[in-house]
Design an enzyme around this catalytic site. Structure first.
Site, short mmCIF file in Angstrom:
data_model
loop_
_atom_site.label_atom_id
_atom_site.label_comp_id
_atom_site.label_asym_id
_atom_site.label_seq_id
_atom_site.Cartn_x
_atom_site.Cartn_y
_atom_site.Cartn_z
N CYS A 1 33.43 43.30 -15.50
CA CYS A 1 31.95 43.23 -14.95
C CYS A 1 30.46 41.76 -15.72
O CYS A 1 30.96 42.24 -16.94
CB CYS A 1 31.62 44.26 -15.17
SG CYS A 1 29.64 44.99 -14.40
N GLU B 1 30.09 40.28 -8.31
CA GLU B 1 31.70 39.73 -8.22
C GLU B 1 32.31 38.36 -8.16
O GLU B 1 31.28 37.93 -6.61
CB GLU B 1 33.15 40.73 -8.60
CG GLU B 1 34.04 40.72 -8.91
CD GLU B 1 33.84 39.95 -10.47
OE1 GLU B 1 34.16 38.85 -11.29
OE2 GLU B 1 33.37 41.39 -10.85
#
Length: 227
Positions: free
Chosen positions: A2, A103
């Protein structure tokens, strides 16, 4: 992993997650990046307390702030045993506030940024750890976000995702005296895929300095991304 996320939710909405916790005004942030200050909840005197923490955990024993640049994430599988994280896992757990994350999906023509969030767009808490360090010439309170294996949605985008905790698990995660570590490790699992959605966004989000509502807006693509 992340590496970027968002928090656009009002302070009042966040306070409602914690039964009226006092939360300061939080400016909307559409592209939160490592080393920035992030909004978090931790336990103080057995009660949830709001805190601003530097993203990128600096272990209490470190004498160089730059080590935090490599500690933005901790793997759920090893967080309890890695020297940088094991002390914090036992006593200094926190919740990192968010309402979406980014992402990058690998494509033949490069990496396509993708925005992932809950279908109902509500805020949520990612499992985190925090530390206090005074060996770098200043007092620094910092944090890391724990990641886990991907769920069915994330599997076609990336091989890791942040741990999003269920609301009923907040209390146990925050409580420093809760010592059932097997139970805590059992919380570090993928969030249900059917409660999440994802769409491609502009490459502008690649730049940490770009912070605008358009970061999270879907863009049309010529091909299906497979999710």
């Amino acid at each position: 992993m992340c590496g970027r996320f968002t928090l656009r939710t009002s302070s009042a909405a966040i306070a409602r997650l914690f039964d009226g916790l006092v939360v300061p005004e939080i400016p909307p942030n559409y592209n939160i990046a490592p080393t920035q200050t992030v909004a978090a909840i931790r336990s103080v005197n057995a009660a949830p307390d709001f805190a601003w923490l530097r993203w990128g955990l600096v272990p209490f024993w470190a004498d160089d702030l730059k080590i935090g640049n490599r500690m933005i994430n901790a793997r759920s599988e090893t967080v309890h045993e890695k020297p940088a994280f094991r002390a914090a896992f036992k006593k200094r757990r926190c919740l990192v506030l968010a309402d979406g994350f980014y992402e990058w999906k690998k494509m033949d023509e490069g990496k396509q940024p993708v925005f992932i969030h809950l279908r109902d767009a509500r805020p949520y808490c990612m499992a985190g750890l925090w530390e206090k360090n005074d060996k770098t010439g200043q007092v620094v309170e910092s944090c890391t976000i724990i990641t886990t294996r991907p769920n069915e949605l994330m599997n076609s985008i990336h091989d890791r995702m942040p741990v999003i905790l269920a609301e009923q698990d907040y209390e146990a995660w925050l409580e420093p005296e809760f010592k059932d570590y097997d139970h805590l490790k059992g919380l570090l699992v993928p969030y249900p895929a059917d409660e999440m959605e994802a769409w491609p966004v502009s490459p502008n989000v690649n730049k940490p300095s770009f912070n605008a509502p358009t970061c999270t807006e879907p863009i049309p693509l010529q091909r299906d991304l497979g999710f």
